[in-house]
Design a protein around this motif. Structure first.
Motif, PDB file in Angstrom:
ATOM      1  N   ALA A   1      39.105  33.996  49.823  1.00  0.00           N
ATOM      2  CA  ALA A   1      38.002  33.194  49.303  1.00  0.00           C
ATOM      3  C   ALA A   1      36.825  34.069  48.885  1.00  0.00           C
ATOM      4  N   LEU A   2      36.508  35.081  49.701  1.00  0.00           N
ATOM      5  CA  LEU A   2      35.382  35.962  49.390  1.00  0.00           C
ATOM      6  C   LEU A   2      35.629  36.748  48.106  1.00  0.00           C
ATOM      7  N   ILE A   3      36.840  37.242  47.937  1.00  0.00           N
ATOM      8  CA  ILE A   3      37.158  38.061  46.763  1.00  0.00           C
ATOM      9  C   ILE A   3      37.210  37.217  45.496  1.00  0.00           C
ATOM     10  N   THR A   4      37.932  36.086  45.557  1.00  0.00           N
ATOM     11  CA  THR A   4      38.074  35.260  44.352  1.00  0.00           C
ATOM     12  C   THR A   4      36.772  34.572  43.970  1.00  0.00           C
ATOM     13  N   TRP A   5      35.848  34.466  44.909  1.00  0.00           N
ATOM     14  CA  TRP A   5      34.513  33.931  44.596  1.00  0.00           C
ATOM     15  C   TRP A   5      33.919  34.696  43.415  1.00  0.00           C
ATOM     16  N   GLY A   6      33.984  36.020  43.462  1.00  0.00           N
ATOM     17  CA  GLY A   6      33.419  36.833  42.383  1.00  0.00           C
ATOM     18  C   GLY A   6      34.076  36.549  41.046  1.00  0.00           C
ATOM     19  N   PHE A   7      35.392  36.356  41.064  1.00  0.00           N
ATOM     20  CA  PHE A   7      36.118  36.072  39.821  1.00  0.00           C
ATOM     21  C   PHE A   7      35.680  34.737  39.220  1.00  0.00           C
ATOM     22  N   PHE A   8      35.716  33.683  40.017  1.00  0.00           N
ATOM     23  CA  PHE A   8      35.411  32.351  39.488  1.00  0.00           C
ATOM     24  C   PHE A   8      33.940  32.223  39.092  1.00  0.00           C
ATOM     25  N   PHE A   9      33.042  32.824  39.879  1.00  0.00           N
ATOM     26  CA  PHE A   9      31.619  32.725  39.561  1.00  0.00           C
ATOM     27  C   PHE A   9      31.322  33.334  38.193  1.00  0.00           C
ATOM     28  N   TRP A  10      31.835  34.549  37.954  1.00  0.00           N
ATOM     29  CA  TRP A  10      31.527  35.224  36.697  1.00  0.00           C
ATOM     30  C   TRP A  10      32.388  34.734  35.542  1.00  0.00           C
ATOM     31  N   ALA A  11      33.461  34.002  35.845  1.00  0.00           N
ATOM     32  CA  ALA A  11      34.194  33.319  34.783  1.00  0.00           C
ATOM     33  C   ALA A  11      33.428  32.084  34.321  1.00  0.00           C
ATOM     34  N   ALA A  12      32.629  31.505  35.226  1.00  0.00           N
ATOM     35  CA  ALA A  12      31.909  30.265  34.928  1.00  0.00           C
ATOM     36  C   ALA A  12      30.587  30.498  34.195  1.00  0.00           C
ATOM     37  N   ILE A  13      29.797  31.453  34.649  1.00  0.00           N
ATOM     38  CA  ILE A  13      28.411  31.583  34.177  1.00  0.00           C
ATOM     39  C   ILE A  13      28.299  31.800  32.669  1.00  0.00           C
ATOM     40  N   PRO A  14      29.071  32.697  32.040  1.00  0.00           N
ATOM     41  CA  PRO A  14      28.941  32.833  30.581  1.00  0.00           C
ATOM     42  C   PRO A  14      29.231  31.524  29.840  1.00  0.00           C
ATOM     43  N   GLY A  15      30.193  30.758  30.331  1.00  0.00           N
ATOM     44  CA  GLY A  15      30.506  29.484  29.697  1.00  0.00           C
ATOM     45  C   GLY A  15      29.378  28.480  29.839  1.00  0.00           C
TER      46      GLY A  15
ATOM     47  N   ARG B   1      37.208  34.851  27.657  1.00  0.00           N
ATOM     48  CA  ARG B   1      36.703  33.830  26.738  1.00  0.00           C
ATOM     49  C   ARG B   1      37.340  32.464  26.994  1.00  0.00           C
ATOM     50  N   LYS B   2      38.581  32.421  27.464  1.00  0.00           N
ATOM     51  CA  LYS B   2      39.244  31.138  27.687  1.00  0.00           C
ATOM     52  C   LYS B   2      38.530  30.329  28.759  1.00  0.00           C
ATOM     53  N   ALA B   3      37.998  31.014  29.769  1.00  0.00           N
ATOM     54  CA  ALA B   3      37.309  30.309  30.856  1.00  0.00           C
ATOM     55  C   ALA B   3      36.037  29.636  30.377  1.00  0.00           C
ATOM     56  N   ARG B   4      35.465  30.118  29.260  1.00  0.00           N
ATOM     57  CA  ARG B   4      34.217  29.555  28.769  1.00  0.00           C
ATOM     58  C   ARG B   4      34.408  28.181  28.128  1.00  0.00           C
ATOM     59  N   ALA B   5      35.652  27.854  27.766  1.00  0.00           N
ATOM     60  CA  ALA B   5      35.900  26.568  27.110  1.00  0.00           C
ATOM     61  C   ALA B   5      35.619  25.401  28.045  1.00  0.00           C
TER      62      ALA B   5
ATOM     63  N   ALA C   1      34.925  40.591  39.326  1.00  0.00           N
ATOM     64  CA  ALA C   1      33.883  39.976  38.495  1.00  0.00           C
ATOM     65  C   ALA C   1      33.809  40.613  37.114  1.00  0.00           C
ATOM     66  N   ILE C   2      34.185  41.889  37.013  1.00  0.00           N
ATOM     67  CA  ILE C   2      34.052  42.596  35.734  1.00  0.00           C
ATOM     68  C   ILE C   2      34.957  42.000  34.660  1.00  0.00           C
ATOM     69  N   PRO C   3      36.277  41.878  34.890  1.00  0.00           N
ATOM     70  CA  PRO C   3      37.105  41.250  33.848  1.00  0.00           C
ATOM     71  C   PRO C   3      36.834  39.761  33.697  1.00  0.00           C
ATOM     72  N   ALA C   4      36.442  39.088  34.786  1.00  0.00           N
ATOM     73  CA  ALA C   4      36.198  37.639  34.707  1.00  0.00           C
ATOM     74  C   ALA C   4      35.077  37.314  33.732  1.00  0.00           C
TER      75      ALA C   4
ATOM     76  N   SER D   1      26.420  48.074  34.686  1.00  0.00           N
ATOM     77  CA  SER D   1      25.923  48.990  35.713  1.00  0.00           C
ATOM     78  C   SER D   1      25.809  48.299  37.066  1.00  0.00           C
ATOM     79  N   GLY D   2      25.456  46.997  37.049  1.00  0.00           N
ATOM     80  CA  GLY D   2      25.341  46.252  38.297  1.00  0.00           C
ATOM     81  C   GLY D   2      26.672  46.110  39.010  1.00  0.00           C
ATOM     82  N   PRO D   3      27.719  45.539  38.358  1.00  0.00           N
ATOM     83  CA  PRO D   3      29.019  45.419  39.027  1.00  0.00           C
ATOM     84  C   PRO D   3      29.615  46.752  39.461  1.00  0.00           C
ATOM     85  N   VAL D   4      29.395  47.810  38.671  1.00  0.00           N
ATOM     86  CA  VAL D   4      29.939  49.114  39.054  1.00  0.00           C
ATOM     87  C   VAL D   4      29.318  49.586  40.360  1.00  0.00           C
ATOM     88  N   VAL D   5      28.004  49.441  40.479  1.00  0.00           N
ATOM     89  CA  VAL D   5      27.343  49.805  41.740  1.00  0.00           C
ATOM     90  C   VAL D   5      27.779  48.863  42.850  1.00  0.00           C
TER      91      VAL D   5
END
Length: 373
Positions: free
Chosen positions: A284-298, A252-256, A245-248, A138-142
């Protein structure tokens, strides 16, 4: 690949619609802050660092409420209603643009109410995968629509209109179902201390969010500087940041090896702070969301595997990340006012890189506890 499924779930959510709207409102309130800093600075005749106090105190209130709600409150309907009414009153009073000290105090109240709403929502979902998915997405959608909406409001009516809309939107969840399905939470028990490896990961999470928020909160200010972008275009960048950020977060591969996307996020931070080309700033601004949310679950998985009591450490991680987000605007404001954007980028990305190295070293040198005899 699973994000469309999550979006379909929102059409038939397992969590009450009013609760999901309240969680989404929290995102809208936080996203609005970067778009208000320049206007607040100009209206009150203060520096950007001082204007950032509205974000510092709002996030500080969120930290206090996130920490205290589970200890002092039960998820009753009246708690939910009181938090929404408090948010509405705080935003309505903020729309009058009172003395700056009072405005800061009102943002603190807003932050406390947002923290209570977030806690209330996650309590409904804890332990159920689909419910947690509904609340999480719900957060990313908003977030996808929040930045363009706030940008339009700022251009149309300035700070007052933003606060008035926030006051009105905060009451919308009351029109939908919000009855708590959790009747009673167990009271606090004795907590166990984290082992050394877990403490290192927790410190890294705090540094990572401190450095990141120090830069990200000023993205609008930085983007309208040397890159010469309009607020509307930057708002689109914020939206795409939330989209990727949603698909990132599901990769699962990024969590390794989470330290790699952490380091990539640090690179994005220094580019956002120092880029003079508009296209480079936006990338940089757009890919920030991808890399940040790819990192945190890992990072969370590393923390859990190096903890004796992972269920307790997750709460610690959320608290330290929230504390980092609260301190970031203050640190960034001091740096951008006194030393400029380049130093801001170096310090912010430097803190994030230190965090990435700390996570890498801990993951490499400390074996998961369950693998030990």
């Amino acid at each position: 690949m699973q994000s469309p499924v999550r979006l379909v779930y929102l059409l038939r959510p397992s969590v009450k619609v009013g609760i999901l709207l309240a969680v989404g409102f929290s995102v809208l309130a936080f996203v609005s802050t970067p778009f208000l800093l320049t206007a607040v600075s100009e209206h009150y005749g203060i520096s950007l660092g001082s204007a950032a106090l509205i974000g510092v105190f709002q996030l500080g209130g969120f930290v206090i409420a996130s920490w205290g709600s589970g200890r002092w409150l039960q998820p009753r309907d009246r708690v939910f209603v009181t938090a929404l009414v408090a948010a509405a009153v705080a935003n309505l009073a903020s729309a009058s643009l009172p003395a700056f000290a009072l405005l800061v105090a009102l943002r603190l109240i807003s932050g406390v109410s947002l923290g209570v709403l977030a806690w209330y929502g996650w309590v409904q979902a804890f332990g159920d995968e689909r419910r947690m998915g509904d609340v999480a997405v719900s957060g990313p959608v908003v977030g996808v629509v929040a930045a363009p909406l706030v940008s339009l409001l700022v251009n149309a009516g300035g700070i007052r209109l933003v606060f008035l809309v926030l006051a009105g939107v905060s009451l919308l969840p009351l029109l939908f179902g919000y009855h708590s399905e959790v009747t009673e939470l167990p009271r606090a028990r004795v907590r166990r201390r984290a082992v050394v490896a877990a403490r290192i990961i927790l410190i890294c999470l705090g540094l990572f969010t401190l450095g990141g928020s120090a830069v990200f909160i000023y993205a609008v200010v930085l983007g309208t500087g040397d890159p010469g972008l309009s607020v509307t275009v930057i708002a689109v960048g914020f939206s795409l940041n939330a989209v990727v950020a949603i698909p990132a977060s599901r990769m699962r591969k990024a969590r390794a090896m989470p330290s790699i996307p952490m380091a990539a996020t640090a690179v994005c931070a220094i580019l956002v702070a120092t880029a003079s080309y508009d296209w480079l700033f936006m990338v940089a601004l757009i890919t920030w969301g991808f890399f940040f949310w790819a990192a945190i679950p890992g990072v969370f998985e590393v923390l859990a595997s190096r903890s004796r009591y992972p269920e307790e450490r997750v709460g610690d991680a959320q608290a330290l990340m929230a504390a980092g987000r609260a301190g970031g605007p203050l640190l960034g404001g001091l740096l951008i006012d006194s030393a400029g954007a380049v130093v801001l980028g170096l310090v912010g990305s430097g803190l994030m890189m230190v965090a990435a190295i700390g996570v890498f070293a801990t993951r490499t040198m400390v074996r998961p506890l369950q693998n030990r005899p």
